[in-house]
Design a protein around this motif. Structure first.
Motif, PDB file in Angstrom:
ATOM      1  N   GLN A 417       0.833  -1.199   0.000  1.00 51.08           N
ATOM      2  CA  GLN A 417       0.000   0.000   0.000  1.00 51.08           C
ATOM      3  C   GLN A 417       0.868   1.249   0.000  1.00 51.08           C
ATOM      4  OE1 GLN A 417      -3.231   0.509  -0.221  1.00 51.08           O
ATOM      5  NE2 GLN A 417      -3.085   2.717   0.132  1.00 51.08           N
ATOM      6  N   MET A 422      -1.482   0.414  -3.982  1.00 53.31           N
ATOM      7  CA  MET A 422      -2.579  -0.486  -4.337  1.00 53.31           C
ATOM      8  C   MET A 422      -3.005  -1.222  -3.088  1.00 53.31           C
ATOM      9  SD  MET A 422      -1.136  -2.113  -7.886  1.00 53.31           S
ATOM     10  CE  MET A 422      -2.247  -3.459  -8.039  1.00 53.31           C
ATOM     11  N   ALA A 465       2.865  -6.814  -6.564  1.00 51.76           N
ATOM     12  CA  ALA A 465       2.231  -5.800  -7.409  1.00 51.76           C
ATOM     13  C   ALA A 465       2.197  -6.252  -8.867  1.00 51.76           C
ATOM     14  CB  ALA A 465       2.999  -4.483  -7.294  1.00 51.76           C
ATOM     15  N   LYS A 472      -3.932  -1.985 -12.846  1.00 54.30           N
ATOM     16  CA  LYS A 472      -5.023  -1.571 -11.954  1.00 54.30           C
ATOM     17  C   LYS A 472      -4.663  -0.346 -11.129  1.00 54.30           C
ATOM     18  CE  LYS A 472      -6.664  -6.300 -11.399  1.00 54.30           C
ATOM     19  NZ  LYS A 472      -6.391  -7.462 -10.539  1.00 54.30           N
ATOM     20  N   LEU A 473      -3.421   0.060 -11.203  1.00 56.04           N
ATOM     21  CA  LEU A 473      -2.976   1.193 -10.399  1.00 56.04           C
ATOM     22  C   LEU A 473      -3.752   2.459 -10.779  1.00 56.04           C
ATOM     23  CD1 LEU A 473      -0.797   2.034  -8.340  1.00 56.04           C
ATOM     24  CD2 LEU A 473       0.716   2.476 -10.268  1.00 56.04           C
TER      25      LEU A 473
ATOM     26  N   ALA B 225       1.386   5.273  -7.050  1.00 51.69           N
ATOM     27  CA  ALA B 225       0.140   5.909  -7.495  1.00 51.69           C
ATOM     28  C   ALA B 225       0.388   7.394  -7.763  1.00 51.69           C
ATOM     29  CB  ALA B 225      -0.956   5.726  -6.450  1.00 51.69           C
TER      30      ALA B 225
END
Lengths: 798, 357
Positions: A417, A422, A465, A472-473, B225
């Protein structure tokens, strides 16, 4: 790395389509570089049944056949000798493209009888070179797709071939099984178990193996065995098909088997013809100077320290890289010694690079093979040799031991995370690692022996990952470092380069970006070309030395353009030049080059050859734009590539050179192949002092309401007197009153006589407290004349 | 008096040129002219007569003077008109030639991406083109035997006899600037480093020198991200489109972990690339989370700081954005190419004014 779908399915239980598999591979980091699927060109063809065949009324060799197809009965005229009643065939209906003929079939009339399509031979469908007759199938129903029949009965004919790029960290994926394992971890199927049944030997191997003490770090483990009484020859069709599909040439059963395991399980092997091995085998370091003809039939000379396998006759194999031709297997080989060893990746890489051998074995060993699998590979290969070639195996010869590779890292589920961003449940993370072969003990993940690349916690995150899919990120805004409006980010030097570029462009120069390496001769013309700035491995002699200046590159560019028919141009470049070969021995330069005329000949007569004062105007404009002081000295004595009398150095003191402008030396121009006039300038932007002031304030504007007065003077001086000396002297006559002094005329020779010239100046007088009277003006004029006379030895022109 | 007025106004109206007009002026209102003579007679008049005649004479004098001035102006206008009628130029002749300079697309693209990343708080860092093999390789987790070293087609500098240090290299990427910037500035850190890099490779699509921009962001809580967002924002802004779709694909670079290659959704139609639509994917950059060993090599504690790095080809970006087909032409300095693909000096890319025209 190439493999076929059916090969993959040896290891992976899956129903996934080729498209799903290739998309997934790319997403997993095993980037698909190409897929060739024979089924794509065969997918339209279906099976038919010849119900009736009779001789063509007008041709002896042709038959008129009634063929049952998925679209009902069709009449097809066929010339194949085997076209007859009662056979199952492959039908090409009108409108279909036949790859082997490169035509689209139509309805035709052959000798007056209509024919609807054709029945295909193997060559017409590009399945083989067979063209003696049409395909006759032993089974199949009318209307079945031919590709489906092939898939069920002759799968290698429709086996899609997939080629992937392997990043250096993934040696495990250099075997088909490793690729299957990744796909299974993603959930695209199940990894089939691999069972290894050790093969019992019946006798002691007469060939023993020894690893020299100083070589154990390079070869920790060597296993081998003799198999006597084998019958070498062609390998079976399935094995040949596999190797051919991935671009390897089948050679003989023994060699094909070693190649098969190299690609199937990333387990390179070697086979010695035991009859040609003298005595025992010894793994040791070369003393240096040993020569060996390898299997590629080239001779190699070993350097001291490189690992080699020798027998009593000397070096027989370049360890882990390529075997020797002397002991290689042939069709006549009867007794074979099979080698499965583990080699240190660093030493293989070093030797492979030094000897410039690119073999499949080197490629794998230098990336890392599975040390635990050394013995298993030997057993599996033994089994296949026995199956395909027969023979009796000896007991296994083992030297050394499996090196310790055990290590474990903590799996911190939150790390995924925090590092990737993710959310993946802990159970899924653990499942992923388990499927990849990690052994989880509490939080500790033990790394499988085939993954030498996993060396820390971050690697565990990467695996999790990667398998979960980075696709999907979701992007997440990066918060600003500070609230509010961002501060400027460029340094003053960076700003200067940007301003210099845009100023040069505004002055009509075209910017070039040239290679920062040039040929030695050009570099030498500009004070470079020494060994310190030389490349050890240039790609050509045109690019052998780091450039000492920008001018050679600009001149080369100008010469190229002149060769293309452009005589006149203005080019500039901004970038680094190199005064040495150490990091940091580079400096930024701005150089401009004017070649030929100021423009094409024109109706106004404005075109003229470029001259030094064009270069001077431009260097002054660029210097002003980047904030150089207006008051500078202009000195001579710049580097020898300038015209000795027609250049100037713009300086702040004799050692602080901001730039040089002027004509280039005619010899340099001719050596660089330039036609016509050429002037240039070079600026050292980092030499231009940074302004002392801080803040944007310009200071108060001082304006006088009193009228300024201009007075002209002409002086006769020696023709070697520089105008700037005269101007400075005049300006110094009354610094408070004289605002500006300009030269407006130069006249040489004529009535003045040899060696003399006249310089005319205008002095602008700006009073600040009271209007000037004639008397005041006269007083200043006298001072100017006196000062100039003193400084230049000249006289006021009468 | 009315006679006088009629006489002189008539003469003025009929005057052919300025000298005729002057003669009339002297005769009428000159010192010895007819009006002046009449003025002198005022002294002989009674006060009552004078009161009538005086103003009348003055009015007459004014009237004649204005008529003279008006006629003079009219004559001048007529003369000017006559002259201008003779003055004619062939204005279809070309103007005096001026040169138009240009900026190289690499300079332009570099300024564009600097403007974008500056908005996101990245400053511009620089490093040497010749670097040690430690900065170019070891510090980036590429040890001497690593296959990536061999794959990079490195240019090495000559080593003098007796100098046994490993040879310096022409930097194969802008990544060494990551290490140098970490050493110099510490964390948190946000930099981009645009600049020339070198690989010993020369063919249709490779030149031995090309340009990259490196990006590096280090802080306590930066994730992949964030990297994706930064790249999405960058690509949208650079290609000046409203929407983009990026695809992250797992990959491997020794200096990042996890690593991803990034593709952009696009379409190729009739040789024209459109970003943000279509069914094709175009690989545009490599990226990832900075490897802990690399952070440590920069003198920063990888237990505390983490972040991302990426590397993009500037030449490639310029080719895609501006439709430039051949990389080799970037360094060939062909005037026709420079003029066609170059940029005007005032085409300064800004986020408020737009990056391109």
């Amino acid at each position: 790395m190439k493999f076929t779908l059916s090969w993959l399915k040896d290891h992976l239980e899956t129903d996934a389509s080729v498209e799903e598999i290739t998309e997934t591979l790319t997403d997993l980091g095993l980037e698909v570089e190409g897929v060739s699927n024979p089924a794509d060109r065969l997918k339209e063809f279906t099976l038919g049944y010849v119900k009736h065949a009779e001789k063509h009324p007008d041709a002896d060799k042709l038959r008129v056949c009634k063929v049952d197809t998925d679209e009902g009965e069709m009449q097809i005229i066929c010339g194949a000798p085997n076209a007859r009643e009662g056979i199952t065939v492959v039908v090409c209906k009108p409108g279909m493209y036949v790859p082997g003929l490169d035509i689209t079939i139509g309805v035709g009339k052959i000798r007056g009888v209509e024919s609807f399509g054709m029945m295909a031979s193997e060559r017409e469908l590009e399945l083989s070179d067979e063209h003696d007759g049409i395909i006759e199938l032993p089974s199949g129903e009318v209307g079945d797709r031919f590709v489906d029949w092939l898939a069920a009965n002759d799968p290698s004919k429709v086996d899609p071939m997939i080629e992937i790029a392997i990043t250096p960290n993934r040696p495990d994926a250099l075997g088909v099984r490793g690729i299957a394992r990744d796909l299974a971890a993603r959930g695209l199927g199940t990894l089939k178990p691999l069972t290894v049944d050790p093969v019992e030997g019946g006798y002691e191997s007469p060939i023993k193996v020894e690893i020299a003490e100083d070589t154990l770090d390079g070869c920790p483990l060597f296993t081998g065995r003799l198999i006597r009484g084998v019958k070498n020859g062609q390998s079976p069709k399935w094995l040949q098909d596999r190797l051919t599909a991935i671009g390897l040439r089948p050679i003989s059963a023994l060699v094909d088997i070693t190649n098969y395991f190299t690609f199937d399980l990333n387990r390179p092997l070697h086979v010695f013809d035991a009859a040609k091995v003298a005595g025992n085998l010894r793994v040791h370091r070369a003393a240096g100077g040993e020569t060996l003809v390898a299997l590629d039939e080239k001779e190699y000379t070993l350097s001291a320290g490189q690992m080699v396998i020798s027998d009593d006759n000397g070096a027989e194999s370049i360890a882990g890289i390529m075997g020797g031709a002397e002991t290689g297997c042939t069709d006549e080989t009867v007794d074979v010694f099979l080698e499965s060893a583990f080699w240190d990746h660093v030493q293989i890489a070093t030797t492979g690079r030094a000897l410039k051998i690119n073999s499949d074995a080197r490629y794998r060993f230098e990336r890392g093979v599975d040390p635990e699998f050394t013995r298993d590979g030997l057993d599996l290969a033994t089994r296949m040799i026995l199956d395909l070639c027969g023979g009796e195996p000896s007991n296994v010869v083992v030297a050394g031991a499996v090196p310790d590779h055990s290590r474990a890292y903590k799996l911190n589920p939150e790390r995924v995370q925090s590092l990737v961003g993710m959310e993946i449940p802990e159970a899924e993370q653990r499942q992923t690692l388990t499927r990849l072969g990690f052994r989880l003990e509490g939080n500790m993940a033990h790394v499988p022996s085939w993954r030498p690349d996993v060396l820390g916690e971050a690697d565990l995150v990467e695996e999790v990952a990667r398998i979960a899919s980075l696709t999907k990120l979701q992007g997440k805004p990066l918060p600003r470092l500070t609230d509010g409006i961002p501060a400027p980010v460029m340094t003053p030097q960076q700003r200067r380069q940007q301003i210099a570029r845009r100023t040069c462009a505004s002055l009509g120069y075209n910017e070039i970006v040239s290679y920062t390496f040039i040929d030695q001769a050009s570099a030498a013309l500009f004070g470079g070309g020494d060994d310190a700035t030389m490349l050890a491995n240039p790609i050509s002699s045109e690019m052998s030395h780091m450039r000492p200046a920008l001018l050679p590159g600009l001149l080369q560019a100008a010469a190229r353009n002149q060769a293309r028919g452009f005589a006149d141009m203005a080019l500039f470049e901004v970038g680094p030049a190199f005064h040495g070969g150490e990091p940091g021995e580079q400096h930024n330069l701005i150089s401009g080059l004017l070649v030929g005329r100021t423009g094409p000949k024109d109706v106004h007569g404005a075109s003229r050859a470029v001259d030094t004062f064009d270069a001077k105007a431009d260097i002054e404009a660029v210097l002003a734009a980047i904030g150089a002081p207006a008051k500078v000295q202009i000195l001579r004595g710049a580097e020898p590539w300038w015209h000795p009398g027609r250049h100037g150095k713009i300086c702040l003191g004799p050692k602080k050179v901001l730039g040089v402008f002027g004509e280039l030396h005619p010899k340099v121009l001719s050596e660089m192949g330039i036609k016509g006039a050429a002037v240039a300038f070079t600026i050292w932007p980092d030499e231009v002092p940074m302004p002392r002031k801080s803040g944007a304030s310009r200071g108060a504007l001082v304006q006088s309401d009193l009228q300024a007065v201009e007075r002209d003077f002409a002086f006769v001086v020696d023709d070697t007197v520089e105008a700037l000396t005269l101007v400075n002297a005049a300006a110094g006559a009354d610094k408070a009153l004289i605002e500006d002094v300009r030269v407006f005329d130069e006249f040489i020779g004529g009535s003045l006589g040899e060696g003399k010239k006249s310089l005319a100046i205008t002095a602008r007088l700006q009073p600040t407290d009271k209007t000037l009277t004639e008397k005041d003006i006269e007083a200043v004029s006298d001072k100017i004349v006196a000062k100039v006379t003193k400084a230049t030895g000249g006289t006021l022109r009468g | 008096m009315d006679d006088l007025k009629a006489k002189y106004l008539g003469q003025i109206a009929d005057a052919a040129d300025e000298s005729a007009l002057e003669t009339i002026r002297v005769a009428a209102v000159g010192k010895k002219g007819e009006v002046a003579l009449k003025m002198r007679e005022l002294g002989k008049m009674t006060p009552e007569e004078r009161q009538v005649a005086g103003p009348a004479l003055n009015a007459l004098k004014d009237e004649i003077n204005s008529a003279l001035a008006a006629k003079k102006a009219a004559l001048a206008d007529a003369a000017l008109d006559a002259r201008l009628r003779t003055e004619w130029l062939d204005v279809t002749l070309p103007s005096r030639p001026t040169r138009t300079g240009t900026l190289h697309p690499i300079s332009q693209a570099s300024e564009e991406l600097t403007a974008i990343f500056a908005e996101m708080g990245f400053s511009v860092a620089e490093g040497p083109r010749i670097d040690t093999d430690w900065y170019n390789f070891d510090a980036l987790n590429i040890p001497g035997h690593h296959p990536a070293r061999a794959e990079m087609d490195t240019f090495y500098m000559h080593r003098a006899e007796g100098d046994n240090r490993p040879p310096h290299v022409l930097r194969t990427h802008t990544s060494p600037v990551q290490i140098r910037s970490m050493e110099k500035m510490g964390a948190p850190l946000r930099i981009i480093c645009p600049g020339g890099v070198y690989r010993a490779d020369y063919d249709q699509t490779h030149t031995p020198m090309f340009h990259q921009v490196e990006g590096l962001a280090l802080d306590k809580n930066i994730s992949m991200a964030n990297l994706k967002w930064v790249l999405e924002e960058f690509v949208k802004s650079f290609f000046e489109v409203d929407e983009v779709e990026l695809r992250f694909r797992a990959s491997h670079f020794p200096f990042t972990e996890p690593s991803a290659e990034v593709d952009i959704r696009c379409s190729w139609k009739d040789g024209t690339l459109k970003i943000g639509e279509g069914d094709d994917w175009l690989e545009i950059l490599g990226s990832g989370m900075v490897h802990p060993k690399v952070i440590a090599a920069g003198g920063i504690d990888p237990e505390v700081y983490q972040g991302f790095a990426f590397g993009i080809g500037i030449d490639r970006l310029a080719m895609l954005k501006y439709g430039i087909p051949d990389l080799r032409a970037f360094f060939d300095s062909d005037l026709r190419w420079l003029r066609h693909y170059g940029f005007q000096c005032l085409d300064v890319p800004t986020l408020h004014g737009g990056l391109s025209r």
